[in-house]
Design a protein around this motif. Structure first.
Motif, PDB file in Angstrom:
ATOM      1  N   MET A  81       0.839  -1.189   0.000  1.00 45.20           N
ATOM      2  CA  MET A  81       0.000   0.000   0.000  1.00 45.20           C
ATOM      3  C   MET A  81       0.876   1.242   0.000  1.00 45.20           C
ATOM      4  N   SER A  82       0.345   2.339  -0.476  1.00 46.13           N
ATOM      5  CA  SER A  82       1.105   3.580  -0.509  1.00 46.13           C
ATOM      6  C   SER A  82       1.419   4.060   0.891  1.00 46.13           C
ATOM      7  N   ASP A  83       2.650   4.604   1.064  1.00 38.80           N
ATOM      8  CA  ASP A  83       3.068   5.127   2.354  1.00 38.80           C
ATOM      9  C   ASP A  83       2.468   6.493   2.635  1.00 38.80           C
ATOM     10  N   GLN A  84       2.131   7.238   1.614  1.00 36.66           N
ATOM     11  CA  GLN A  84       1.658   8.601   1.781  1.00 36.66           C
ATOM     12  C   GLN A  84       0.136   8.678   1.788  1.00 36.66           C
ATOM     13  N   PRO A  85      -0.447   9.389   2.749  1.00 34.08           N
ATOM     14  CA  PRO A  85      -1.906   9.522   2.773  1.00 34.08           C
ATOM     15  C   PRO A  85      -2.385  10.443   1.660  1.00 34.08           C
ATOM     16  N   SER A  86      -3.513  10.120   1.062  1.00 31.26           N
ATOM     17  CA  SER A  86      -4.118  10.995   0.065  1.00 31.26           C
ATOM     18  C   SER A  86      -4.885  12.094   0.785  1.00 31.26           C
ATOM     19  N   PRO A  87      -4.584  13.381   0.501  1.00 35.89           N
ATOM     20  CA  PRO A  87      -5.255  14.455   1.249  1.00 35.89           C
ATOM     21  C   PRO A  87      -6.768  14.343   1.310  1.00 35.89           C
ATOM     22  N   PRO A  88      -7.477  14.216   0.162  1.00 33.04           N
ATOM     23  CA  PRO A  88      -8.940  14.129   0.288  1.00 33.04           C
ATOM     24  C   PRO A  88      -9.392  12.960   1.151  1.00 33.04           C
ATOM     25  N   SER A  89      -8.702  11.826   1.042  1.00 23.00           N
ATOM     26  CA  SER A  89      -9.072  10.648   1.805  1.00 23.00           C
ATOM     27  C   SER A  89      -8.885  10.866   3.297  1.00 23.00           C
ATOM     28  N   VAL A  90      -7.730  11.389   3.703  1.00 18.46           N
ATOM     29  CA  VAL A  90      -7.481  11.554   5.131  1.00 18.46           C
ATOM     30  C   VAL A  90      -8.342  12.672   5.710  1.00 18.46           C
ATOM     31  N   PHE A  91      -8.652  13.697   4.913  1.00 13.65           N
ATOM     32  CA  PHE A  91      -9.551  14.745   5.401  1.00 13.65           C
ATOM     33  C   PHE A  91     -10.935  14.170   5.659  1.00 13.65           C
ATOM     34  N   ASP A  92     -11.424  13.360   4.723  1.00 14.46           N
ATOM     35  CA  ASP A  92     -12.734  12.732   4.899  1.00 14.46           C
ATOM     36  C   ASP A  92     -12.725  11.787   6.092  1.00 14.46           C
TER      37      ASP A  92
END
Length: 268
Positions: A1-12
Motif C-alpha cells: 500500500m502507498s506510504d503517503q496519505p491521500s489528502p482528500p481521503s485523510v480529510f474525509d
C-alpha cells in the motif's frame, strides 16, 4: 500500500472519525460528561476539551505561525502541565458550550486543511513541521485515541474501521522517535510491519525482506502505539530483538514517553 496519505481521503476520514465520537457524547447528561476515563484525572469532558484545544493549536499553526510560536513557548515553559492545563480549562465549561466549541473548531480545521492542501507547504508543530495531510493524520490519531478513552469510560465497544491505517502509519514512522525520546539506540535497519485491517485487507510498510518484523491486527497495533492497551493484552507479535524492544516502547504521539496502561489482570 502507498506510504503517503491521500489528502482528500485523510480529510474525509478525519471528519468521519470526529462524527463518530460526536455521536458518543452528544446525548450525554452532566453526569456522563463527568465520567472518569482511563486517563488519570481526566473525565469525558477533559477528553473532548483536549481535542478542542489541539484543534485550536492546529488552526494557529496553519493560519498564524507567529501566534503558534507563542503557544510553543508556553509549552516549553511548562512541559509537564501545559496539556493538562488546556484540558482543565475546557472541561470547566458547561457541556453544551464545550461541545459547541469542539464542533466549531474541528469544522474550521477541516475547511483550512482542504484550502491549503494544494499549497504543498509545511506548517510548524510541536514536533517536526507538517503538511496538510500529515496534520490531518495527526488530528485523526488524536481523535481516535481520545475517542477510545471515551468509549472505554462509557462501556461502548466501537466497530473498528480501515481509518486505522492512518494511525498505523504514524506509529511506524514514529519508531525512531520512540527509541530516541528514551535515550536508547535507534535500530539502523527498517522493520517490516504487516497488519490486517478491519476489512481484511493487508496493510504493510517496510522492506519485505527485513529481518525485524511486526505482525498482527491493525486495531491492536493502534491500541499499542497510542498506549491505550498493554502489549500483553494485544494481538501484535515481533520477530527479532529490535522489533521486540520497539513493541515495549512504541508511541505514535509527540512528547515524553507515556506511562501506558497496565495489563488487564493487574488493574485495580
Amino acid at each position: 500500500m502507498s506510504d503517503q496519505p491521500s489528502p482528500p481521503s485523510v480529510f474525509d476520514d478525519l471528519r468521519d472519525e470526529s462524527t463518530e465520537l460526536d455521536r458518543l457524547v452528544a446525548g450525554l447528561g452532566p453526569d456522563g460528561w463527568r465520567t472518569a476515563t482511563p486517563a488519570p484525572r481526566w473525565t469525558v469532558a477533559h477528553q473532548i476539551a483536549h481535542l478542542a484545544w489541539t484543534d485550536r493549536a492546529a488552526l494557529l499553526a496553519m493560519t498564524d505561525p507567529d501566534a503558534f510560536a507563542g503557544e510553543v513557548e508556553k509549552a516549553l515553559a511548562a512541559p509537564a502541565s501545559f496539556v493538562d492545563d488546556g484540558a482543565d480549562e475546557g472541561a470547566a465549561l458547561p457541556p453544551d458550550e464545550l461541545l459547541a466549541r469542539w464542533r466549531d473548531g474541528r469544522t474550521r480545521v477541516d475547511e483550512v486543511l482542504r484550502a491549503v492542501a494544494a499549497e504543498k507547504r509545511k506548517f510548524p508543530w510541536y514536533g517536526p513541521p507538517m503538511s496538510a495531510a500529515s496534520m490531518a493524520t495527526g488530528r485523526l490519531m488524536e481523535t481516535w485515541a481520545h475517542g477510545q478513552d471515551v468509549a472505554d469510560a462509557l462501556g461502548v465497544v466501537r466497530a473498528p474501521t480501515d481509518r486505522l491505517r492512518h494511525i498505523a502509519r504514524i506509529g511506524v514512522r514514529a519508531r525512531d522517535f520512540a527509541f530516541g525520546v528514551r535515550g536508547t539506540d535507534v535500530p539502523k535497519d527498517e522493520f517490516r510491519v504487516e497488519l490486517v485491517l478491519p476489512s481484511g485487507a493487508l496493510w504493510a510498510l517496510g522492506p519485505e525482506d527485513a529481518d525485524q518484523r511486526v505482525t498482527g491486527t491493525a486495531l491492536d497495533f493502534c491500541l499499542l502505539v497510542t498506549q491505550r492497551a498493554h502489549r500483553d493484552d494485544l494481538d501484535v507479535r515481533a520477530e527479532g530483538p529490535d522489533a521486540d524492544r520497539w513493541l515495549g516502547i512504541a508511541q505514535a504521539f509527540a512528547g515524553p514517553p507515556g506511562p501506558g496502561r497496565a495489563p488487564k489482570g493487574t488493574r485495580a
